[in-house]
Design a protein around this motif. Structure first.
Motif, PDB file in Angstrom:
ATOM      1  N   THR A  84       0.894  -1.159   0.111  1.00  0.00           N
ATOM      2  CA  THR A  84      -0.010  -0.144  -0.107  1.00  0.00           C
ATOM      3  C   THR A  84       0.717   1.290  -0.018  1.00  0.00           C
ATOM      4  O   THR A  84       2.022   1.408   0.575  1.00  0.00           O
ATOM      5  CB  THR A  84      -0.981  -0.067   1.173  1.00  0.00           C
ATOM      6  OG1 THR A  84      -1.813  -1.106   1.274  1.00  0.00           O
ATOM      7  CG2 THR A  84      -1.843   1.353   1.426  1.00  0.00           C
ATOM      8  N   HIS A  85       0.470   2.282  -0.831  1.00  0.00           N
ATOM      9  CA  HIS A  85       1.288   3.615  -0.762  1.00  0.00           C
ATOM     10  C   HIS A  85       0.358   4.856  -1.018  1.00  0.00           C
ATOM     11  O   HIS A  85      -0.788   4.545  -1.267  1.00  0.00           O
ATOM     12  CB  HIS A  85       2.131   3.522  -2.053  1.00  0.00           C
ATOM     13  CG  HIS A  85       1.591   3.140  -3.480  1.00  0.00           C
ATOM     14  ND1 HIS A  85       1.282   2.044  -3.909  1.00  0.00           N
ATOM     15  CD2 HIS A  85       1.361   4.096  -4.190  1.00  0.00           C
ATOM     16  CE1 HIS A  85       0.533   2.186  -5.055  1.00  0.00           C
ATOM     17  NE2 HIS A  85       0.678   3.371  -5.305  1.00  0.00           N
ATOM     18  N   ASP A 122       4.448   2.361   2.162  1.00  0.00           N
ATOM     19  CA  ASP A 122       5.266   3.640   1.663  1.00  0.00           C
ATOM     20  C   ASP A 122       4.618   4.628   1.284  1.00  0.00           C
ATOM     21  O   ASP A 122       3.291   4.561   0.936  1.00  0.00           O
ATOM     22  CB  ASP A 122       6.384   3.186   0.512  1.00  0.00           C
ATOM     23  CG  ASP A 122       5.629   3.216  -0.688  1.00  0.00           C
ATOM     24  OD1 ASP A 122       5.704   4.318  -1.293  1.00  0.00           O
ATOM     25  OD2 ASP A 122       5.357   2.180  -1.291  1.00  0.00           O
ATOM     26  N   HIS A 123       5.168   5.899   1.785  1.00  0.00           N
ATOM     27  CA  HIS A 123       4.479   7.253   1.628  1.00  0.00           C
ATOM     28  C   HIS A 123       3.267   7.310   2.452  1.00  0.00           C
ATOM     29  O   HIS A 123       2.019   7.278   1.792  1.00  0.00           O
ATOM     30  CB  HIS A 123       4.499   7.545   0.272  1.00  0.00           C
ATOM     31  CG  HIS A 123       5.688   7.665  -0.650  1.00  0.00           C
ATOM     32  ND1 HIS A 123       6.597   6.669  -0.989  1.00  0.00           N
ATOM     33  CD2 HIS A 123       6.442   8.824  -0.603  1.00  0.00           C
ATOM     34  CE1 HIS A 123       7.465   7.427  -1.819  1.00  0.00           C
ATOM     35  NE2 HIS A 123       7.636   8.584  -1.350  1.00  0.00           N
ATOM     36  N   THR A 170      13.374   1.348   7.071  1.00  0.00           N
ATOM     37  CA  THR A 170      12.270   2.450   7.335  1.00  0.00           C
ATOM     38  C   THR A 170      12.980   3.864   7.506  1.00  0.00           C
ATOM     39  O   THR A 170      13.955   4.161   8.114  1.00  0.00           O
ATOM     40  CB  THR A 170      11.593   2.094   8.601  1.00  0.00           C
ATOM     41  OG1 THR A 170      11.033   0.999   8.395  1.00  0.00           O
ATOM     42  CG2 THR A 170      10.394   3.237   9.032  1.00  0.00           C
ATOM     43  N   GLN A 171      12.468   5.175   6.949  1.00  0.00           N
ATOM     44  CA  GLN A 171      12.631   6.326   7.178  1.00  0.00           C
ATOM     45  C   GLN A 171      11.584   7.010   7.571  1.00  0.00           C
ATOM     46  O   GLN A 171      10.650   6.916   7.020  1.00  0.00           O
ATOM     47  CB  GLN A 171      13.247   7.058   5.893  1.00  0.00           C
ATOM     48  CG  GLN A 171      13.957   6.499   4.785  1.00  0.00           C
ATOM     49  CD  GLN A 171      13.262   5.539   3.948  1.00  0.00           C
ATOM     50  OE1 GLN A 171      12.187   5.108   3.911  1.00  0.00           O
ATOM     51  NE2 GLN A 171      13.825   5.337   2.469  1.00  0.00           N
ATOM     52  N   GLN A 182       8.195   2.605   4.553  1.00  0.00           N
ATOM     53  CA  GLN A 182       9.197   3.842   4.439  1.00  0.00           C
ATOM     54  C   GLN A 182       8.472   5.154   3.987  1.00  0.00           C
ATOM     55  O   GLN A 182       7.474   5.101   3.576  1.00  0.00           O
ATOM     56  CB  GLN A 182      10.003   3.470   3.075  1.00  0.00           C
ATOM     57  CG  GLN A 182      11.000   2.045   3.200  1.00  0.00           C
ATOM     58  CD  GLN A 182      11.583   1.823   1.949  1.00  0.00           C
ATOM     59  OE1 GLN A 182      12.686   2.457   2.066  1.00  0.00           O
ATOM     60  NE2 GLN A 182      11.272   0.754   1.163  1.00  0.00           N
ATOM     61  N   TYR A 183       9.349   6.071   3.895  1.00  0.00           N
ATOM     62  CA  TYR A 183       8.854   7.308   3.724  1.00  0.00           C
ATOM     63  C   TYR A 183       7.312   7.701   4.418  1.00  0.00           C
ATOM     64  O   TYR A 183       6.378   8.107   3.886  1.00  0.00           O
ATOM     65  CB  TYR A 183       8.496   7.705   2.278  1.00  0.00           C
ATOM     66  CG  TYR A 183       9.908   7.412   1.547  1.00  0.00           C
ATOM     67  CD1 TYR A 183      11.007   8.490   1.558  1.00  0.00           C
ATOM     68  CD2 TYR A 183      10.085   6.261   0.748  1.00  0.00           C
ATOM     69  CE1 TYR A 183      12.174   8.299   0.848  1.00  0.00           C
ATOM     70  CE2 TYR A 183      11.178   6.137  -0.219  1.00  0.00           C
ATOM     71  CZ  TYR A 183      12.178   7.271   0.199  1.00  0.00           C
ATOM     72  OH  TYR A 183      13.554   6.917  -0.766  1.00  0.00           O
ATOM     73  N   VAL A 184       7.538   7.827   5.966  1.00  0.00           N
ATOM     74  CA  VAL A 184       6.391   7.782   6.810  1.00  0.00           C
ATOM     75  C   VAL A 184       6.827   9.139   7.548  1.00  0.00           C
ATOM     76  O   VAL A 184       8.008   9.682   8.113  1.00  0.00           O
ATOM     77  CB  VAL A 184       6.084   6.726   7.732  1.00  0.00           C
ATOM     78  CG1 VAL A 184       5.085   7.108   8.740  1.00  0.00           C
ATOM     79  CG2 VAL A 184       6.282   5.460   6.797  1.00  0.00           C
ATOM     80  N   THR A 185       5.631   9.978   7.647  1.00  0.00           N
ATOM     81  CA  THR A 185       5.929  11.070   8.733  1.00  0.00           C
ATOM     82  C   THR A 185       4.485  11.056   9.550  1.00  0.00           C
ATOM     83  O   THR A 185       3.413  10.836   9.290  1.00  0.00           O
ATOM     84  CB  THR A 185       5.792  12.374   7.915  1.00  0.00           C
ATOM     85  OG1 THR A 185       6.598  12.730   7.270  1.00  0.00           O
ATOM     86  CG2 THR A 185       5.379  13.605   9.016  1.00  0.00           C
ATOM     87  N   VAL A 186       4.959  11.217  11.002  1.00  0.00           N
ATOM     88  CA  VAL A 186       3.802  11.090  12.021  1.00  0.00           C
ATOM     89  C   VAL A 186       4.012  12.368  12.686  1.00  0.00           C
ATOM     90  O   VAL A 186       4.950  12.679  13.242  1.00  0.00           O
ATOM     91  CB  VAL A 186       4.136   9.956  13.052  1.00  0.00           C
ATOM     92  CG1 VAL A 186       3.135  10.015  14.308  1.00  0.00           C
ATOM     93  CG2 VAL A 186       4.114   8.619  12.288  1.00  0.00           C
TER      94      VAL A 186
END
Length: 484
Positions: free
Chosen positions: A138-139, A173-174, A223-224, A197-201
């Motif tokens: 899932t992205h 991701d994203h 993971t970033q 990956q490419y996650v912002t919380v």
């Protein structure tokens, strides 16, 4: 360790159209993708506000960015069936959750597919005793402004009998998780698992729970994640626990009122585990045991945080990484964090009421369908049409002929109205083979950067006949403005 390339990407401006005295629906475009590039030197950054123009920052903004359901249909849901149907659909959707949705059976998953935005309407949107679940692959998902609560099983404080998270993602991701409230769930509040990956919380509240935010469940180091401006209150552990993260950037988080149950090991703040590289900046720890700690195999750099009434481990070792090499940001002062986060974290009344979606072709103010025998269709008068979309990206309108009906000839008049620069200076637009020139489109004494005499203008002789009274009167003689 493999270096993961990234760069903050340029973005087109978002759109917000506000029309006084008329509710106008815009078609919204989708921002194009761009390729990731190598890290670069930092440039001067604009301070990210609590709402940040409705666009993600941090790692979710890299490698093409995260736009969710932008460009897809906007729907409002009030029940589980509708939420589940749209969330799992293959097409992009912006899904507005209005009110409280109780999920049955208790603890069930609602699967969220790619290219979705799920946003609470104001501060009313709730998902009760259910989980939002992102399957592997899932992205491009945005989850904002929701309360997800109450799948806790009484007596199972350690969450060993169920896996009822608020949000769980495996290999996604994203993803941008922003301005939510998570509380009193059955296992973790937010689990980011298996090489997501490419996650912002950002700007979330994690409250009244044992395990707040876990990252890992993998032996890979991919993971970033950016974690900023969150409030962890009344939680015990995983605030967060970051296992085998390539890059974990934590700044301006507030940890307070930690659960004190006598456990000397599994009561902690931030934990850099495995081979994680973690950077902590300008956070605030109040009454926290083990504010931040790191395994011997991990790295942790901390700078600028405030510790108040804390005890236990404050590990720092290694060089970790430089977040500025990936994206621009400017942390708030640590002393300001409690007040900022208390005021602006969690669901907000202003989010989800008007949606801002990035794009360079931002649709139409009107798409009128008026019967040819009716002289009056749509009137926009004494108003302001404003937008933060790029200049010339919003079209005045087009004629709509349902089913190809030739006698549905649109009629629109915009008069005495301020038009922003976002409105195209070009004339109106045709649709489905019907020319705009055959419709009845006109303007009268409009002004502003988007006003132009190049589009059809209403003559002075006709202006008195096309005022508010004429549109209200129509063929029925309605005169609510008249004194009686």
């Amino acid at each position: 360790m493999t270096h993961i390339p990234g760069k903050r990407l340029p973005r087109p401006g978002p759109v917000l159209a506000a029309v006084t005295a008329l509710a106008a629906t815009f078609g919204l475009g989708l921002a194009g993708e761009a390729k990731a590039a190598a890290p670069r030197a930092a440039t001067p950054a604009k301070a990210a506000g609590p709402f940040d123009d409705d666009r993600p920052h941090g790692f979710a903004s890299l490698a093409g960015g995260t736009t969710g359901g932008a460009g897809g249909r906007v729907v409002t849901v009030t029940d589980q069936a509708s939420l589940a149907r749209y969330a799992s659909a293959p097409e992009p959707y912006v899904i507005r959750v209005a009110g409280s949705i109780a999920v049955e059976p208790f603890g069930s998953d609602i699967v969220v597919a790619s290219d979705k935005t799920i946003v609470g309407v104001g501060d009313t949107g709730e998902i009760v005793h259910g989980e939002l679940h992102l399957n592997p692959g899932t992205h491009n998902v945005v989850i904002r402004n929701l309360t997800i609560r109450d799948s806790y099983v009484e007596g199972d404080w350690d969450g060993k009998t169920t896996d009822f998270d608020a949000i769980q993602m495996d290999g996604a991701d994203h993803v941008w998780i922003d301005h939510n409230r998570f509380t009193h769930m059955g296992d973790g509040l937010l689990d980011i698992r298996k090489d997501s990956q490419y996650v912002t919380v950002s700007w979330n509240r994690f409250t009244h729970h044992n395990k707040a935010l876990g990252i890992g469940w993998t032996s890979d180091v991919r993971t970033q994640i950016t974690i900023d401006h969150n409030w962890f209150s009344g939680t015990k552990q995983r605030n967060p626990s970051a296992d085998n993260c390539a890059y974990a950037h934590l700044y301006n988080n507030y940890l307070s009122d930690q659960v004190a149950d006598g456990d000397p090991v599994w009561t902690y703040g931030n934990w850099s585990r495995g081979r994680t590289r973690m950077v902590i900046e300008n956070s605030y720890y109040d009454g926290v045991r083990h504010p931040y700690q790191a395994d011997a195999t991990a790295e942790l750099v901390q700078r600028g945080s405030i510790l108040r009434n804390t005890s236990g481990r404050t590990d720092e070792h290694g060089t970790a990484f430089d977040p500025h090499a990936f994206y621009d940001y400017r942390p708030d002062p640590a002393a300001a964090v409690p007040a900022l986060v208390k005021r602006f974290s969690g669901p907000q009344q202003r989010i989800g009421t008007v949606l801002r979606v990035p794009g360079t072709d931002n649709g139409y103010i009107t798409a009128a369908s008026t019967w040819k025998g009716d002289p009056y269709g749509f009137l926009i008068t004494d108003s302001r049409i404003v937008s933060d979309a790029p200049a010339g990206s919003v079209r005045p309108g087009r004629p709509r002929h349902p089913g190809g009906e030739p006698d549905a000839v649109g009629q629109v008049l915009v008069r005495n109205t301020e038009l922003s620069a976002a409105v195209k200076s070009a004339p109106w637009t045709g649709m489905s083979g019907f020319s705009w020139k055959d419709a009845r489109f006109a303007e009268y004494r409009d002004h502003g950067a988007g006003g132009t005499a190049d589009r059809p203008q209403l003559g002075e002789a006709d202006a008195p006949s096309y005022a508010v009274a004429g549109y209200l009167r129509g063929t029925y003689g309605w005169a609510p403005y008249a004194r009686r």
